[in-house]
Enzyme design. Structure first.
Site, PDB file in Angstrom:
ATOM      1  N   TYR A   1       0.824  -1.193   0.000  1.00  0.00           N
ATOM      2  CA  TYR A   1       0.000   0.000   0.000  1.00  0.00           C
ATOM      3  C   TYR A   1       0.863   1.250   0.000  1.00  0.00           C
ATOM      4  O   TYR A   1       2.069   1.200   0.261  1.00  0.00           O
ATOM      5  CB  TYR A   1      -0.946   0.002   1.212  1.00  0.00           C
ATOM      6  CG  TYR A   1      -0.312   0.394   2.533  1.00  0.00           C
ATOM      7  CD1 TYR A   1      -0.526   1.668   3.068  1.00  0.00           C
ATOM      8  CD2 TYR A   1       0.479  -0.499   3.246  1.00  0.00           C
ATOM      9  CE1 TYR A   1       0.041   2.037   4.279  1.00  0.00           C
ATOM     10  CE2 TYR A   1       1.039  -0.147   4.457  1.00  0.00           C
ATOM     11  CZ  TYR A   1       0.828   1.125   4.982  1.00  0.00           C
ATOM     12  OH  TYR A   1       1.401   1.486   6.178  1.00  0.00           O
TER      13      TYR A   1
ATOM     14  N   LYS B   1       6.571  -1.943   1.824  1.00  0.00           N
ATOM     15  CA  LYS B   1       5.398  -1.359   2.490  1.00  0.00           C
ATOM     16  C   LYS B   1       4.200  -2.290   2.312  1.00  0.00           C
ATOM     17  O   LYS B   1       3.309  -2.052   1.485  1.00  0.00           O
ATOM     18  CB  LYS B   1       5.112   0.033   1.942  1.00  0.00           C
ATOM     19  CG  LYS B   1       4.187   0.862   2.832  1.00  0.00           C
ATOM     20  CD  LYS B   1       4.131   2.304   2.342  1.00  0.00           C
ATOM     21  CE  LYS B   1       3.187   3.150   3.171  1.00  0.00           C
ATOM     22  NZ  LYS B   1       3.691   3.387   4.543  1.00  0.00           N
TER      23      LYS B   1
END
Length: 287
Positions: A33, A151
């Site tokens: 994300y 991430k």
């Protein structure tokens, strides 16, 4: 009022957006994300977030369902459709939804990635009153997986860390491994001593923060001294000041660590100046 969101190539009311129960983001946390800030209706550091997104996808051998040019247009359209002046855009890409649960990756030619974007309206994001008083943090063991530079949507332990901080009457937590601070639950961590800005060097141990990169560049351009190395909680408690950076907080002063006040317990001048520079320069470059 219902937000307009983006799901797999379509804009739709948030109540109509549905993802399969077999989506690997739901079953395996198999997804990445990004969160991009919006100020004055424009995107802050979009290119940096797009580059990091491509890196995260590559590290997980995951296909991107959209080009970066098209992704920019989706961001802009969501800002327009939801009339966002200050806020955030959340983007998530997962490995998609095969016909059933399996640990083995599905064939990307048969199972397309899932892409979701939605906005969060946050008036006052730039003029956050918390900045004037700073935040308090506690330290907790860093018990996350080893690839924190990617991430991913594996955010359970960071969420637990924020809840530990809340229970302790603090605002956030700094994660500690082998006696040294890695980062905050959702931010990069810094201390200032003798006018020198100190923050952990880049590696697989921490997220390569987009705001971190920009802030350090601005600091060096302002003739501030930056040292990238690890530091302990004890060193941090003896620092002149401390702060965190992230896409949602920009530069946020830290005034207390594990109950020990830094200086006189108020935000310091270095963090204040860096926040001022960051907001000014980021607004100039916003798209």
């Amino acid at each position: 009022m219902s937000r307009t969101v983006y799901l797999n190539g379509e804009y739709m009311p948030e109540g109509e957006a549905k993802v399969s129960i077999f989506d690997r983001g739901f079953l395996m946390a198999d997804g990445v994300y990004e969160v991009t800030s919006v100020l004055d209706g424009k995107l802050i550091d979009f290119e940096g977030h797009a580059v990091r997104l491509e890196r995260s996808l590559k590290e997980l051998d995951m296909a991107s369902p959209i080009s970066m040019d098209d992704l920019l247009e989706v961001h802009r359209e969501l800002v327009r459709l939801n009339d966002i002046n200050e806020g955030m855009i959340y983007l998530q890409i997962t490995r998609g939804a095969p016909d059933d649960r399996d640990f083995v990756f599905p064939d990307p030619a048969k199972v397309p990635s899932t892409i979701v974007l939605f906005t969060q309206n946050k008036p006052g994001l730039a003029d956050n009153p918390v900045v004037k008083k700073g935040i308090k943090v506690i330290s907790i063991p860093d018990e996350r997986w080893g690839r924190r530079d990617i991430k991913t949507v594996q955010l359970l332990y960071p969420s637990m860390g924020k809840m530990m901080a809340k229970a302790a009457g603090a605002d956030d937590a700094w994660l500690v491994e082998d006696g040294k601070v890695t980062e905050g639950t959702s931010n990069n961590a810094y201390i200032v001593k003798g006018g020198k800005i100190i923050t952990r060097e880049l590696s697989n141990d921490i997220l390569h923060g987009i705001t971190r990169k920009a802030v350090l560049r601005f600091a060096k351009e302002a003739q501030m001294v930056v040292e990238e190395r690890s530091f302990s909680i004890e060193e941090a408690q003896g620092a002149d000041e401390a702060f965190i950076t992230s896409a949602s907080t920009f530069v946020m002063p830290v005034v207390e660590i594990d109950g020990a006040k830094l200086g006189d317990g108020t935000p310091g001048p270095v963090a204040a100046r860096l926040r001022e520079i960051y907001l000014e320069e980021s607004r100039k470059a916003a798209v």
